[in-house]
Design a protein around this motif. Structure first.
Motif, PDB file in Angstrom:
ATOM      1  N   UNK A  26       6.487  -8.692   1.965  1.00  0.00           N
ATOM      2  CA  UNK A  26       7.570  -7.985   1.610  1.00  0.00           C
ATOM      3  C   UNK A  26       7.337  -6.519   2.310  1.00  0.00           C
ATOM      4  N   UNK A  28       8.408  -2.315   2.870  1.00  0.00           N
ATOM      5  CA  UNK A  28       8.725  -1.005   2.142  1.00  0.00           C
ATOM      6  C   UNK A  28       9.387   0.024   2.574  1.00  0.00           C
ATOM      7  N   UNK A  30      10.290   4.028   2.030  1.00  0.00           N
ATOM      8  CA  UNK A  30      10.354   5.024   0.922  1.00  0.00           C
ATOM      9  C   UNK A  30      10.426   6.321   1.795  1.00  0.00           C
ATOM     10  N   UNK A  75      12.126   1.155  -1.932  1.00  0.00           N
ATOM     11  CA  UNK A  75      12.886  -0.473  -1.830  1.00  0.00           C
ATOM     12  C   UNK A  75      11.610  -1.205  -1.100  1.00  0.00           C
ATOM     13  N   UNK A  76      11.639  -2.332  -1.771  1.00  0.00           N
ATOM     14  CA  UNK A  76      10.719  -3.349  -1.303  1.00  0.00           C
ATOM     15  C   UNK A  76      11.466  -4.473  -1.174  1.00  0.00           C
ATOM     16  N   UNK A 113       1.556  -1.021   8.308  1.00  0.00           N
ATOM     17  CA  UNK A 113       1.065  -1.452   7.252  1.00  0.00           C
ATOM     18  C   UNK A 113       2.020  -2.117   6.305  1.00  0.00           C
ATOM     19  N   UNK A 114       3.062  -2.628   6.824  1.00  0.00           N
ATOM     20  CA  UNK A 114       4.396  -3.119   5.722  1.00  0.00           C
ATOM     21  C   UNK A 114       5.034  -2.091   5.321  1.00  0.00           C
ATOM     22  N   UNK A 115       4.970  -0.823   5.865  1.00  0.00           N
ATOM     23  CA  UNK A 115       5.835   0.246   5.169  1.00  0.00           C
ATOM     24  C   UNK A 115       6.374   1.295   6.297  1.00  0.00           C
TER      25      UNK A 115
END
Lengths: 220, 200
Positions: A26, A28, A30, A75-76, A113-115
């Motif tokens: 997932x 993200x 933001x 939002x994820x 890091x996934x964001x």
């Protein structure tokens, strides 16, 4: 038989056009929307679209939400499996609320890091946005303009995080700028007159932006 | 993958014991044949993806108890629970999630009266959470779960009982995401209320 083959081909084609997602990863997006006076912008629409650059590539509206009372959004959503799928964040698009829209383009490699933290995103009122055009008037045959850059408040309708700066070979000569400010223009002038030694100089100019569109001419 | 390996192991276990018929009435190990089918009412809770961002619908469960050792019963089961998305900012623009699990369990039969039994049990299983919108697939999460609960059986006929039960189900799902969201997508907790029929 032909109809069956055509049906199978159509199904395979439609499957290959669909973007594949990894349900166990997932990512993200933001940020926070503010106006030019640092006031949060609440209830503004944020959408995330994934799309492929391929000729027959698909696209998905993978997530959407409105900003909260503090202008924040998070939002994820499942990550696309492919590293080449674009992840586009559209801010306040097609809303007709007097504020500009923005689009930010990214790939998975732009996520840390996934964001993808967009931090504070400033939206200007559309009535406060003007255009600055840099007109290149070439009168010599041995000179070239490179690296046009402006410093000042810009609307920034489109931000592409996917390309490196040095990959951008095209000169930008049209800028969406905020009215009633002073813009600092800088550019590089390359002189090929001496075949042995190329002379490169950095040039500067100051441009006043009032309420109307501005055309600034560089003669070289 | 874990889901399929676990299912294969329990099928192998079942096949091995299905050929070992009891030779004497005194053998503590007996072939059993209790089959349960039930409606499943899930109640998710906690700060996690299934509880906060989804709404559970009525599910279905099945359980086959195939071996009896004294009053202990070994069995395998399958649950299916559909969910619908309620928070797009956390689920993505994906309408549904389907929770499927295959598990093995150990139950203990306690006879209360001629018609009334209570069967506490616990079990472990593998699970898969599939994300979809209509016919479109958006990937899946896999993981494992642990359950503990009990059923109360009431005999309706010679080989038919009705039952109700309650079960706690704790799940762990594989996830890679930003650290502040790992716990949210990794854990799931629910109570299941079961009502159904047992054929024995």
């Amino acid at each position: 038989m032909k109809k069956i083959l055509l049906l199978i081909f159509t199904l395979l084609l439609s499957y290959s056009c669909e973007i594949q997602y990894d349900g166990e990863t997932r990512i993200v997006v933001q940020g926070q929307l503010i106006d030019r006076n640092n006031n949060p912008l609440s209830d503004k629409k944020i959408t995330i679209t994934t799309y492929s650059d391929d000729t027959y590539g698909g696209s998905d509206l993978i997530s959407y939400a409105n900003t909260d009372a503090e202008g924040r959004f998070t939002l994820v959503f499942p990550a696309p499996k492919s590293e080449e799928i674009f992840i586009q964040t559209s801010i306040n698009e097609h809303q007709n609320n007097g504020l500009q829209s923005k689009i930010i383009n990214a790939l998975k490699k732009n996520f840390n890091n996934y964001k993808l933290d967009l931090k504070q995103v400033v939206l200007y009122e559309t009535k406060d946005i003007s255009q600055l055009d840099i007109l290149l008037n070439k009168v010599s045959t041995n000179k070239q303009i490179t690296n046009i850059h402006i410093e000042g408040l810009q609307a920034g309708y489109f931000t592409d995080l996917t390309t490196e700066i040095n990959q951008n070979q095209l000169l930008t000569t049209r800028f969406d700028v905020i009215k009633n400010q002073t813009i600092n223009l800088s550019y590089t002038l390359v002189d090929y007159t001496d075949p042995i030694k190329t002379v490169t100089t950095n040039q500067k100019a100051v441009i006043e932006i009032n309420s109307e569109n501005v055309i600034h001419t560089i003669t070289y | 993958m874990k889901f399929k390996v676990l299912f294969f192991l329990f099928c192998s276990f079942f096949l091995q014991f299905s050929y070992s018929q009891e030779t004497e009435n005194k053998s503590p190990v007996k072939f059993n044949h209790d089959f349960r089918i039930n409606a499943l009412i899930p109640s998710n809770y906690g700060d996690n993806f299934l509880a906060k961002a989804n709404d559970a619908k009525l599910g279905i469960g099945m359980n086959f108890s195939f071996l009896r050792i004294y009053d202990f019963k070994l069995g395998i089961g399958y649950d299916y629970i559909p969910y619908s998305s309620t928070d797009i900012s956390m689920t993505g623009n994906i309408k549904n999630a389907d929770y499927q699990t295959v598990y093995g369990d150990v139950a203990y039969e306690i006879k209360i009266t001629d018609k009334l039994n209570i069967e506490p049990y616990f079990g472990f299983g593998g699970l898969e959470l599939k994300f979809r919108s209509d016919a479109r697939d958006f990937g899946n999460q896999t993981g494992s779960n642990f359950r503990i609960g009990f059923n109360t059986d009431y005999k309706l006929a010679k080989r038919l009982s009705g039952f109700i039960g309650i079960c706690y189900l704790g799940s762990k799902l594989d996830i890679s995401t930003s650290p502040e969201f790992v716990s949210f997508y990794h854990n799931a907790k629910m109570f299941q209320f079961n009502i159904g029929l047992k054929i024995h």
